[in-house]
Design an enzyme around this catalytic site. Structure first.
Site, mmCIF file in Angstrom:
data_model
loop_
_atom_site.group_PDB
_atom_site.id
_atom_site.type_symbol
_atom_site.label_atom_id
_atom_site.label_comp_id
_atom_site.label_asym_id
_atom_site.label_seq_id
_atom_site.Cartn_x
_atom_site.Cartn_y
_atom_site.Cartn_z
ATOM 1 N N TYR A 95 -1.988 -50.955 12.572
ATOM 2 C CA TYR A 95 -3.249 -50.267 12.277
ATOM 3 C C TYR A 95 -3.806 -49.587 13.521
ATOM 4 O O TYR A 95 -4.055 -48.372 13.528
ATOM 5 C CB TYR A 95 -4.250 -51.271 11.701
ATOM 6 C CG TYR A 95 -5.631 -50.706 11.476
ATOM 7 C CD1 TYR A 95 -5.840 -49.741 10.486
ATOM 8 C CD2 TYR A 95 -6.723 -51.127 12.229
ATOM 9 C CE1 TYR A 95 -7.107 -49.209 10.268
ATOM 10 C CE2 TYR A 95 -7.982 -50.612 12.011
ATOM 11 C CZ TYR A 95 -8.169 -49.650 11.032
ATOM 12 O OH TYR A 95 -9.416 -49.127 10.825
ATOM 13 N N LYS A 132 -3.516 -45.444 14.974
ATOM 14 C CA LYS A 132 -4.751 -44.756 15.368
ATOM 15 C C LYS A 132 -4.642 -44.249 16.804
ATOM 16 O O LYS A 132 -5.051 -43.125 17.112
ATOM 17 C CB LYS A 132 -5.947 -45.700 15.237
ATOM 18 C CG LYS A 132 -6.351 -46.003 13.796
ATOM 19 C CD LYS A 132 -7.461 -47.018 13.732
ATOM 20 C CE LYS A 132 -8.770 -46.451 14.227
ATOM 21 N NZ LYS A 132 -9.889 -47.398 14.021
#
Length: 314
Positions: free
Chosen positions: A59, A63
């Site tokens: 995750y 990003k």
């Protein structure tokens, strides 16, 4: 590094990761692996690759990769990056408490409300940085307007840990009071009973507790199941899968639950100042966490919203 070298670096990185994924998928398919095995294996590879580059999971890794690519393109177009902390239910808009699905801490709150969560890996005195979803949206809109037609490359941290901090102990106190005053009623009509959470400040102490409380009894069940010719097989498999899921989730959230940092939001504070000075409708786009009364928000907005819009629909 010139532009050509940057392009080559980006290309090599993408090709390397794509080849690795393709090779592993082909290997699993050649082994006639089930969809569940393929999914679990690929998730593990994703976390492994993320950790290789210094990130705890896919995750935050993806990003970061996205921000890196944007940063390398800053000479071609203006960039504004919004980095919100943990996003929670709406403060006011479209109405207080609006939320879709479980969001990080919400799964813990929901499990606790139902009497299923009794312990937690977290330092109770650590600050938990969270921000309502409508304030995040407001910050995005304001940032776009304030930076329109500019050559910009700015990052805004949108959160609460610096201006209006709240720790896990206070959050737990508010949730405990709510669940005691308004206990969750299950599908069987029974009221859920909750107690004070047991906190573990390190992964080592949490593992030790799980080993004694759950893993050892599970090993006992495994032995009994084998002695009785697999009579308790379904029960053993069910508990084993649940225990593995819990440990996987704890390992996934460990970097966040044990995080000690406070985010510097000076850029966001400057954006708020500019908004107040230049725009007459600044109040309609408020994203200042200092206005939040956490006790009132958690007990009268967030938990009721979570129960109404998520828990009751499951």
């Amino acid at each position: 590094m010139d532009e050509l070298e940057k392009e080559i670096t980006r290309f090599d990185f993408k090709v390397q990761e794509m080849n690795l994924v393709e090779e592993k998928l082909n290997e699993l398919k050649a082994q006639d692996a089930t969809e569940q095995v393929i999914t679990t294996t690929m998730k593990d590879i994703g976390i492994e690759r993320a950790k290789l580059y210094g990130w705890p999971n896919t995750y935050v890794f993806t990003k970061a990769v996205g921000e890196i690519f944007l940063g390398q393109s800053k000479d071609h177009f203006p960039i504004v990056i919004i980095r919100p902390s943990v996003i929670t239910s709406s403060y006011k808009e479209p109405f207080p408490g609006w939320v879709q699905g479980f969001r990080t801490i919400d799964s813990v709150i929901a499990g606790y409300c139902k009497g299923k969560v009794t312990c937690l890996l977290v330092d109770p005195m650590s600050v938990f940085d969270m921000i309502p979803v409508d304030m995040v949206v407001h910050s995005m809109i304001v940032a776009m307007v304030a930076n329109a037609n500019k050559s910009s490359n700015i990052i805004y941290h949108v959160g609460s840990s610096l201006r209006n901090p709240i720790n896990f102990l206070n959050i737990h106190s508010f949730v405990f009071r709510y669940c005691t005053e308004k206990p969750w009623i299950g599908k069987d009509g029974k009221r859920a009973k909750v107690g004070k959470l047991r906190f573990f400040k390190t992964m080592a102490t949490f593992r030790m507790y799980m080993q004694i409380r759950f893993m050892l009894p599970l090993e006992g069940l495994k032995f009994v199941n084998k002695a009785f010719g697999g009579y308790f097989q379904d029960l053993y498999v069910n508990y084993n899968q649940k225990l593995k899921l819990v440990m996987r989730l704890v390992e996934l959230y460990e970097p966040y639950m044990l995080f000690k940092g406070i985010f510097d939001d000076n850029n966001a504070e400057e954006l708020r100042r500019i908004t107040r000075e230049r725009f007459v409708d600044a109040e309609a786009f408020n994203f200042d966490a200092r206005c939040i009364d956490w006790e009132d928000y958690i007990m009268h907005t967030h938990i009721p919203g979570l129960q109404k819009y998520v828990m009751m629909k499951r």
